[in-house]
Design an enzyme around this catalytic site. Structure first.
Site, PDB file in Angstrom:
ATOM      1  N   ASP A 150       0.837  -1.206   0.000  1.00 23.82           N
ATOM      2  CA  ASP A 150       0.000   0.000   0.000  1.00 23.82           C
ATOM      3  C   ASP A 150       0.873   1.258   0.000  1.00 23.82           C
ATOM      4  OD1 ASP A 150      -2.312   1.447   0.042  1.00 23.82           O
ATOM      5  OD2 ASP A 150      -2.784   1.095   2.148  1.00 23.82           O
ATOM      6  N   ASN A 155     -10.244  -2.838  -6.449  1.00 21.30           N
ATOM      7  CA  ASN A 155      -9.432  -1.913  -7.265  1.00 21.30           C
ATOM      8  C   ASN A 155     -10.037  -1.663  -8.653  1.00 21.30           C
ATOM      9  OD1 ASN A 155      -6.186  -3.025  -5.982  1.00 21.30           O
ATOM     10  ND2 ASN A 155      -7.472  -1.329  -5.328  1.00 21.30           N
TER      11      ASN A 155
HETATM   12  C1  FPP Z   1      -1.527   0.241  -3.493  1.00 19.77           C
HETATM   13  O1  FPP Z   1      -1.137   1.582  -3.499  1.00 19.77           O
HETATM   14  C2  FPP Z   1      -1.005  -0.480  -4.634  1.00 19.77           C
HETATM   15  C3  FPP Z   1      -1.755  -1.065  -5.612  1.00 19.77           C
HETATM   16  C4  FPP Z   1      -3.215  -1.022  -5.667  1.00 19.77           C
HETATM   17  C5  FPP Z   1      -1.141  -1.759  -6.730  1.00 19.77           C
HETATM   18  C6  FPP Z   1       0.135  -2.468  -6.432  1.00 19.77           C
HETATM   19  C7  FPP Z   1       0.861  -2.597  -7.693  1.00 19.77           C
HETATM   20  C8  FPP Z   1       2.204  -2.530  -7.849  1.00 19.77           C
HETATM   21  C9  FPP Z   1       3.167  -2.431  -6.745  1.00 19.77           C
HETATM   22  C10 FPP Z   1       2.779  -2.546  -9.186  1.00 19.77           C
HETATM   23  C11 FPP Z   1       2.417  -3.704 -10.048  1.00 19.77           C
HETATM   24  C12 FPP Z   1       2.721  -5.008  -9.439  1.00 19.77           C
HETATM   25  C13 FPP Z   1       3.268  -6.053 -10.084  1.00 19.77           C
HETATM   26  C14 FPP Z   1       3.341  -7.354  -9.374  1.00 19.77           C
HETATM   27  C15 FPP Z   1       3.824  -5.941 -11.410  1.00 19.77           C
HETATM   28  P1  FPP Z   1      -2.278   2.666  -3.567  1.00 19.77           P
HETATM   29  O2  FPP Z   1      -2.471   3.054  -4.982  1.00 19.77           O
HETATM   30  O3  FPP Z   1      -3.514   2.137  -2.919  1.00 19.77           O
HETATM   31  O4  FPP Z   1      -1.652   3.822  -2.739  1.00 19.77           O
HETATM   32  P2  FPP Z   1      -2.446   4.897  -1.855  1.00 19.77           P
HETATM   33  O5  FPP Z   1      -3.150   4.124  -0.761  1.00 19.77           O
HETATM   34  O6  FPP Z   1      -1.363   5.766  -1.323  1.00 19.77           O
HETATM   35  O7  FPP Z   1      -3.402   5.589  -2.747  1.00 19.77           O
END
Ligand code: FPP
Length: 252
Positions: free
Chosen positions: A21, A69
Site C-alpha cells: 500500500d 481496485n
Molecule cells: C496500493 O497503493 C497499490 C496497488 C493497488 C497496486 C500495487 C501494484 C504494484 C506495486 C505494481 C504492479 C505489481 C506487479 C506485481 C507488477 P495505492 O495506490 O492504494 O496507494 P495509496 O493508498 O497511497 O493511494
C-alpha cells in the site's frame, strides 16, 4: 553483526503475505501522479522477491490488484494492467534465472486477455523452478475466494460426490485458491493503514500482523528484515498458554 545476520534462520516464516500500500501517497508527496508511484512500486517488488530468495523465504504472496481496485478511475486501472504486462515481459528471464516459481490467485477471467496470456506464460516458464514461490493476488478478494470455494463444495454435495458431514477444515482448504501453499505466518501491510482489506481472511487466522508507516516504494530489503526480526520476537501461542509454549520450546 549486520541485520541479515541477526535473523534466526531456524525460525523463519515459510510464507510472507504483503499488502503493498501507499504507491499513490508516495507519488503525491513528490508532486507526481499516482501511476509514477506504481512504477516505483515495481522496483520494490523486484527487491523484495530477491530478498526473500536471499533470506530463505519459501512463499511470498503479493496483493497486486484487489477486486475492489476495479472501481478506481479507468486510466489508473488501465495503467496498472499495462504495468503488469510490461513488468512480466521485462522481468520473466531474471525471475526464471533466479529460480522463482510464479503462481496467480484471483478471478483471472476478469483480467484483460493480454494479462491472462502473460501470466500463463510466466507460470509455464517457471513451473519447474524450486526457489521462492511468488504468488500474485490479482483481481482477488478473500470473500470472493471463500464464496467460490463454498459453491464448489455445494456442487459436489448436490452431485453426491461428498456428504455435508465430510466438510471439515482440510476439505475447505483444498477448495481455496491457495490449496497448494501453507498459511502465511507473517502478513505485512505498508503505508500506515491497519486493516486486512479482504485479503486471505481464512489463511491469516493465526498470522502475525505487521504494520509499518513506510510506503510501498520505500519498502526494501532492510525494511523486510526489520519485519522478520519483529516477527521473531513474538510468541506464537495458537490458543495455548505462554507456559505451555515455553515448556515445549525447552531443550530436552
Ligand atoms: C496500493 O497503493 C497499490 C496497488 C493497488 C497496486 C500495487 C501494484 C504494484 C506495486 C505494481 C504492479 C505489481 C506487479 C506485481 C507488477 P495505492 O495506490 O492504494 O496507494 P495509496 O493508498 O497511497 O493511494
Amino acid at each position: 553483526m549486520d541485520a541479515l545476520q541477526s535473523i534466526d534462520k531456524s525460525r523463519l516464516p515459510k510464507h510472507i503475505a504483503i499488502i503493498m500500500d501507499g504507491n499513490g501517497r508516495w507519488a503525491k508527496e513528490r508532486g507526481q501522479d499516482r501511476i509514477y508511484g506504481h512504477h516505483e512500486g515495481v522496483k520494490s517488488v523486484r527487491d523484495i522477491v530477491n530478498a526473500c530468495g536471499e533470506i530463505g523465504i519459501d512463499y511470498l504472496t503479493l496483493y497486486a490488484f484487489s477486486t475492489e481496485n476495479w472501481n478506481r478511475p479507468k486510466a489508473e486501472v488501465d495503467a496498472l494492467m499495462e504495468l503488469l504486462v510490461n513488468t512480466l515481459r521485462k522481468e520473466i528471464d531474471e525471475l526464471h534465472k533466479n529460480n522463482v516459481k510464479m503462481h496467480v490467485i484471483g478471478d483471472l477471467e476478469s483480467m484483460p486477455t493480454i494479462c491472462q496470456k502473460e501470466l500463463n506464460e510466466a507460470k509455464e516458464i517457471t513451473v519447474n523452478n524450486t526457489g521462492v514461490n511468488l504468488i500474485l493476488a490479482l483481481s482477488y478478494s478473500s470473500r470472493w475466494e471463500i464464496i467460490e470455494a463454498t459453491k464448489n463444495i455445494a456442487k459436489k454435495v448436490s452431485e453426491g460426490t461428498i456428504i455435508p458431514d465430510e466438510i471439515d477444515e482440510e476439505l475447505f482448504r483444498k477448495a481455496l485458491s491457495t490449496s497448494d501453499f501453507p498459511d502465511p505466518e507473517l502478513m505485512i501491510r505498508t503505508s500506515g493503514e491497519t486493516r486486512i482489506s479482504n485479503y486471505l481472511l481464512f489463511q491469516l487466522a493465526y498470522a502475525e500482523l505487521y504494520f509499518t508507516n513506510v510506503h510501498w516504494p520505500d519498502f526494501r530489503m532492510p525494511q523486510l528484515i526489520e519485519a522478520i526480526l519483529n516477527y521473531q520476537q513474538r510468541e506464537r501461542r495458537f490458543g495455548k498458554t505462554s507456559e505451555q509454549i515455553q515448556k515445549h520450546n525447552k531443550p530436552a
